[in-house]
Motif scaffolding. Sequence first.
Motif, PDB file in Angstrom:
ATOM      1  N   ARG A  72       0.656  -1.067  -0.066  1.00 12.43           N
ATOM      2  CA  ARG A  72       0.063   0.023  -0.195  1.00 12.43           C
ATOM      3  C   ARG A  72       1.128   1.029   0.205  1.00 12.43           C
ATOM      4  NH1 ARG A  72      -5.233   1.377  -0.428  1.00 12.43           N
ATOM      5  NH2 ARG A  72      -6.084   3.640   0.278  1.00 12.43           N
ATOM      6  N   GLY A  73       0.859   2.432  -1.077  1.00 11.58           N
ATOM      7  CA  GLY A  73       1.227   3.471  -1.438  1.00 11.58           C
ATOM      8  C   GLY A  73       0.431   4.808  -1.340  1.00 11.58           C
ATOM      9  N   HIS A  74       1.636   4.965  -2.129  1.00 10.91           N
ATOM     10  CA  HIS A  74       0.634   6.487  -2.557  1.00 10.91           C
ATOM     11  C   HIS A  74       0.116   6.339  -4.157  1.00 10.91           C
ATOM     12  CE1 HIS A  74       4.293   9.015  -1.075  1.00 10.91           C
ATOM     13  NE2 HIS A  74       3.141   8.666  -0.587  1.00 10.91           N
ATOM     14  N   SER A  75      -0.195   5.671  -4.604  1.00 11.71           N
ATOM     15  CA  SER A  75      -1.045   4.895  -5.574  1.00 11.71           C
ATOM     16  C   SER A  75      -2.286   4.825  -5.510  1.00 11.71           C
ATOM     17  CB  SER A  75      -0.279   4.205  -6.625  1.00 11.71           C
ATOM     18  OG  SER A  75       0.120   2.774  -6.259  1.00 11.71           O
ATOM     19  N   HIS A  76      -1.914   3.743  -3.886  1.00  9.19           N
ATOM     20  CA  HIS A  76      -3.445   3.270  -3.796  1.00  9.19           C
ATOM     21  C   HIS A  76      -4.486   4.203  -3.219  1.00  9.19           C
ATOM     22  CE1 HIS A  76      -0.938  -0.388  -3.565  1.00  9.19           C
ATOM     23  NE2 HIS A  76      -2.551  -1.005  -3.006  1.00  9.19           N
ATOM     24  N   ALA A  77      -3.909   4.658  -2.376  1.00  9.58           N
ATOM     25  CA  ALA A  77      -4.120   6.237  -1.972  1.00  9.58           C
ATOM     26  C   ALA A  77      -5.172   7.399  -3.291  1.00  9.58           C
ATOM     27  CB  ALA A  77      -3.402   7.888  -1.050  1.00  9.58           C
ATOM     28  N   LEU A  78      -3.692   7.452  -4.334  1.00  5.13           N
ATOM     29  CA  LEU A  78      -4.199   8.066  -5.305  1.00  5.13           C
ATOM     30  C   LEU A  78      -6.031   7.699  -6.187  1.00  5.13           C
ATOM     31  CD1 LEU A  78      -3.720  10.610  -7.964  1.00  5.13           C
ATOM     32  CD2 LEU A  78      -2.495   9.311  -8.653  1.00  5.13           C
ATOM     33  N   ARG A  79      -5.813   5.983  -5.956  1.00  5.53           N
ATOM     34  CA  ARG A  79      -7.369   5.657  -6.923  1.00  5.53           C
ATOM     35  C   ARG A  79      -7.610   5.493  -5.730  1.00  5.53           C
ATOM     36  NH1 ARG A  79      -6.136  -0.480  -5.472  1.00  5.53           N
ATOM     37  NH2 ARG A  79      -6.663   0.762  -3.192  1.00  5.53           N
ATOM     38  N   ASP A  80      -8.305   5.723  -4.781  1.00  7.33           N
ATOM     39  CA  ASP A  80      -8.681   5.585  -3.726  1.00  7.33           C
ATOM     40  C   ASP A  80      -9.476   7.765  -3.806  1.00  7.33           C
ATOM     41  OD1 ASP A  80      -8.713   3.662  -3.274  1.00  7.33           O
ATOM     42  OD2 ASP A  80      -7.309   3.857  -0.890  1.00  7.33           O
ATOM     43  N   PHE A  81      -9.109   8.128  -3.600  1.00  5.45           N
ATOM     44  CA  PHE A  81      -9.300   9.712  -4.011  1.00  5.45           C
ATOM     45  C   PHE A  81      -9.918   9.818  -4.966  1.00  5.45           C
ATOM     46  CE2 PHE A  81      -8.372  13.994  -5.636  1.00  5.45           C
ATOM     47  CZ  PHE A  81      -8.970  14.628  -3.980  1.00  5.45           C
ATOM     48  N   LEU A  82      -9.517   9.540  -6.458  1.00  6.95           N
ATOM     49  CA  LEU A  82      -9.363   9.259  -8.231  1.00  6.95           C
ATOM     50  C   LEU A  82     -10.981   8.785  -7.425  1.00  6.95           C
ATOM     51  CD1 LEU A  82      -6.941   9.065  -9.934  1.00  6.95           C
ATOM     52  CD2 LEU A  82      -7.981  11.815  -8.912  1.00  6.95           C
ATOM     53  N   GLY A  83     -11.676   7.331  -7.015  1.00  2.24           N
ATOM     54  CA  GLY A  83     -13.076   6.770  -6.994  1.00  2.24           C
ATOM     55  C   GLY A  83     -14.402   7.435  -6.206  1.00  2.24           C
ATOM     56  N   GLN A  84     -13.724   8.764  -5.543  1.00  2.00           N
ATOM     57  CA  GLN A  84     -14.883   9.070  -4.605  1.00  2.00           C
ATOM     58  C   GLN A  84     -14.765  10.151  -5.755  1.00  2.00           C
ATOM     59  OE1 GLN A  84     -12.915   9.921  -0.778  1.00  2.00           O
ATOM     60  NE2 GLN A  84     -12.120   8.065  -0.310  1.00  2.00           N
ATOM     61  N   ARG A  85     -14.422  10.911  -6.887  1.00  2.18           N
ATOM     62  CA  ARG A  85     -14.555  11.885  -7.648  1.00  2.18           C
ATOM     63  C   ARG A  85     -15.873  11.926  -8.056  1.00  2.18           C
ATOM     64  NH1 ARG A  85     -11.234  12.378  -4.020  1.00  2.18           N
ATOM     65  NH2 ARG A  85     -13.569  13.893  -2.957  1.00  2.18           N
ATOM     66  N   GLN A  86     -16.643  12.783  -8.624  1.00  2.00           N
ATOM     67  CA  GLN A  86     -18.038  13.112  -8.953  1.00  2.00           C
ATOM     68  C   GLN A  86     -18.126  13.944 -10.072  1.00  2.00           C
ATOM     69  OE1 GLN A  86     -20.572  10.291  -8.523  1.00  2.00           O
ATOM     70  NE2 GLN A  86     -19.033   9.323  -6.914  1.00  2.00           N
ATOM     71  N   THR A  87     -17.259  13.204 -11.042  1.00  2.00           N
ATOM     72  CA  THR A  87     -16.789  14.383 -12.405  1.00  2.00           C
ATOM     73  C   THR A  87     -17.372  13.411 -13.848  1.00  2.00           C
ATOM     74  OG1 THR A  87     -14.538  14.064 -12.609  1.00  2.00           O
ATOM     75  CG2 THR A  87     -15.590  15.177 -11.365  1.00  2.00           C
ATOM     76  N   ASP A  88     -17.647  14.314 -14.426  1.00  2.00           N
ATOM     77  CA  ASP A  88     -17.858  13.225 -15.789  1.00  2.00           C
ATOM     78  C   ASP A  88     -16.110  13.362 -16.489  1.00  2.00           C
ATOM     79  OD1 ASP A  88     -20.087  13.798 -15.690  1.00  2.00           O
ATOM     80  OD2 ASP A  88     -19.687  15.725 -16.444  1.00  2.00           O
TER      81      ASP A  88
END
Length: 173
Positions: A72-88
């Motif tokens: 687990r590292g920054h790439s996991h945290a980035l994936r989680d962050f982007l997965g929560q974004r509600q953008t087109d």
Amino acid sequence: GHVSSAHHKDKYKALLSRTPIRLAQEQTFDEGDGWNPASIVWGETVISGVTIGLGSLHICENKPGPNGRLARGHSHALRDFLGQRQTDRLVITGDFNNRVGDPAMELLHAVGVRSVWPELKLGVQDAFTYSAVNSERLGVIDHFMIGKGRFARAIAGGIIELHQLLVKFLAEQ
């Protein structure tokens, strides 16, 4: 942003846009064995009714451990962050410190984000973006990522190596 990258002094990230940026924020990532904290400067803009998430980041390399699994590292945290974004759509740029095809980069496919380099059919195996850790030509570790929606695609782009840019600039002086 306010978080200086990779323990450098005064190395910050920013977003520039011709359209107004809303919901501007900086999200820190403080995970893994590499340098901490890392961050993404994030904002959203709306163009022709389409919400586009914009990100500028610098994260630490994330590679498989001795057991072959990606720690687990920054790439996991980035994936989680982007997965929560509600953008087109998403447009993320910056220093990922991983190469196209690395397991850390493949994590982002789960949230519909991909590097434009393969899509543009650029031969990144011979290209290089700077590595502060190792002066060897380690390949492309800086990326322009797009995603979400079937209409998100890259139509043009390239990699400009600093040396080539400086030679051109000096020749014009």
